[in-house]
Design a protein around this motif. Structure first.
Motif, PDB file in Angstrom:
ATOM      1  N   VAL A 142       0.899  -1.209   0.001  1.00 38.22           N
ATOM      2  CA  VAL A 142       0.182  -0.053   0.230  1.00 38.22           C
ATOM      3  C   VAL A 142       0.814   1.149  -0.025  1.00 38.22           C
ATOM      4  N   VAL A 143       0.523   2.158  -1.003  1.00 41.74           N
ATOM      5  CA  VAL A 143       1.234   3.589  -0.933  1.00 41.74           C
ATOM      6  C   VAL A 143       0.031   4.285  -0.123  1.00 41.74           C
ATOM      7  N   GLY A 144      -0.014   4.797   0.867  1.00 39.55           N
ATOM      8  CA  GLY A 144      -1.172   5.276   1.313  1.00 39.55           C
ATOM      9  C   GLY A 144      -0.978   6.715   1.964  1.00 39.55           C
ATOM     10  N   ASN A 174       6.393  -2.323   5.399  1.00 28.87           N
ATOM     11  CA  ASN A 174       5.354  -3.223   4.874  1.00 28.87           C
ATOM     12  C   ASN A 174       4.571  -2.304   3.876  1.00 28.87           C
ATOM     13  N   GLY A 175       4.812  -1.239   3.791  1.00 29.00           N
ATOM     14  CA  GLY A 175       4.063  -0.109   2.632  1.00 29.00           C
ATOM     15  C   GLY A 175       4.886   1.090   2.740  1.00 29.00           C
ATOM     16  N   LYS A 194       7.332   7.691  -4.275  1.00 30.57           N
ATOM     17  CA  LYS A 194       6.851   6.326  -3.584  1.00 30.57           C
ATOM     18  C   LYS A 194       6.754   5.441  -4.469  1.00 30.57           C
ATOM     19  N   VAL A 195       6.036   5.389  -5.590  1.00 31.52           N
ATOM     20  CA  VAL A 195       5.564   4.354  -6.585  1.00 31.52           C
ATOM     21  C   VAL A 195       6.826   4.084  -7.639  1.00 31.52           C
ATOM     22  N   LEU A 196       7.434   5.265  -7.992  1.00 36.34           N
ATOM     23  CA  LEU A 196       8.972   5.111  -8.578  1.00 36.34           C
ATOM     24  C   LEU A 196       9.852   4.116  -7.979  1.00 36.34           C
ATOM     25  N   MET A 234       8.813   0.543  -8.017  1.00 38.09           N
ATOM     26  CA  MET A 234       9.164   0.103  -9.369  1.00 38.09           C
ATOM     27  C   MET A 234      10.464  -0.215  -9.611  1.00 38.09           C
ATOM     28  N   ASN A 235      11.404   0.458  -9.304  1.00 38.98           N
ATOM     29  CA  ASN A 235      12.813   0.562  -9.417  1.00 38.98           C
ATOM     30  C   ASN A 235      13.461  -0.602  -8.376  1.00 38.98           C
ATOM     31  N   ASN A 236      12.743  -0.724  -7.228  1.00 37.74           N
ATOM     32  CA  ASN A 236      13.413  -1.936  -6.278  1.00 37.74           C
ATOM     33  C   ASN A 236      12.272  -2.950  -6.145  1.00 37.74           C
ATOM     34  N   VAL A 237      12.335  -3.771  -6.932  1.00 37.58           N
ATOM     35  CA  VAL A 237      11.309  -4.969  -7.137  1.00 37.58           C
ATOM     36  C   VAL A 237      11.424  -5.800  -5.856  1.00 37.58           C
ATOM     37  N   GLU A 238      12.815  -6.150  -5.495  1.00 39.75           N
ATOM     38  CA  GLU A 238      13.011  -7.156  -4.351  1.00 39.75           C
ATOM     39  C   GLU A 238      12.515  -6.614  -3.069  1.00 39.75           C
ATOM     40  N   ILE A 239      12.683  -5.211  -2.942  1.00 42.71           N
ATOM     41  CA  ILE A 239      12.203  -4.388  -1.571  1.00 42.71           C
ATOM     42  C   ILE A 239      10.766  -4.510  -1.745  1.00 42.71           C
ATOM     43  N   MET A 240       9.939  -4.408  -2.891  1.00 42.75           N
ATOM     44  CA  MET A 240       8.631  -4.327  -3.021  1.00 42.75           C
ATOM     45  C   MET A 240       8.114  -5.659  -2.666  1.00 42.75           C
ATOM     46  N   MET A 241       8.888  -6.853  -3.245  1.00 43.38           N
ATOM     47  CA  MET A 241       8.483  -8.049  -2.493  1.00 43.38           C
ATOM     48  C   MET A 241       8.681  -8.559  -1.114  1.00 43.38           C
TER      49      MET A 241
END
Length: 176
Positions: free
Chosen positions: A84-86, A102-103, A117-119, A122-129
């Motif tokens: 979540v990007v809140g 966790n978000g 935040k969105v970029l 998108m540029n840090n896929v492992e961190i997002m996972m």
């Protein structure tokens, strides 16, 4: 070039949104694929549940402001593994999201903050996972029905024993 899946899908943000998100999307670079999920049908026979939509998404943008109240969709999206990007003005965000763990939390009304935040995701896929796993963990181990029941029992006990000021917890029944 990196991919998100075994089939080689290019990074994209698939997102659920409130009305403000459409406005924010217009500021993202044209090089990004933009996916918007709009849920209009509340018909009992629709093919997919809301949880199924969340499970297909990687990122959930929640761009409401302080008029939103708690915003239970944050609980729902995190339970299904969405990062979540809140907005920092939504009631549940500062209690459910540990920014960067966790978000992500953006400054309400700031397109630059939201874009950053969105970029970042998108540029840090492992961190997002990893954030996705932490989001699920938060919902299963902190904001779970079991913890709600345990915390409620502890709160009632502290009130009965005149110790209401000494009761502290995280999750359900906290000062959130």
């Amino acid at each position: 070039r990196y991919t998100w899946t075994e089939t080689g899908n290019v990074p994209s943000a698939k997102m659920g949104f409130t009305n403000e998100a459409a406005f924010y999307l217009s500021f993202l670079p044209d090089t990004f694929e933009k996916y918007i999920v709009m849920l209009r049908s509340h018909h009992a026979k629709r093919n997919e549940s809301l949880a199924e939509y969340y499970r297909k998404a990687d990122i959930f943008l929640f761009t409401s402001d302080r008029n939103e109240g708690w915003g239970a969709v944050v609980n729902e999206a995190m339970s299904c593994g969405c990062v979540v990007v809140g907005s920092d003005e939504i009631g549940s965000v500062p209690f459910l999201i540990n920014d960067g763990v966790n978000g992500l939390i953006f400054r309400s009304g700031s397109i630059n903050s939201l874009e950053e935040k969105v970029l970042y995701l998108m540029n840090n896929v492992e961190i997002m996972m990893q954030m996705s796993k932490e989001a699920v963990n938060t919902m299963q181990n902190v904001w779970s029905p079991k913890n709600a029941a345990l915390n409620l029992i502890q709160l009632i006990d502290s009130l009965i024993n005149g110790q209401k000021d000494e009761f502290t917890c995280v999750g359900p029944c906290s000062k959130a």
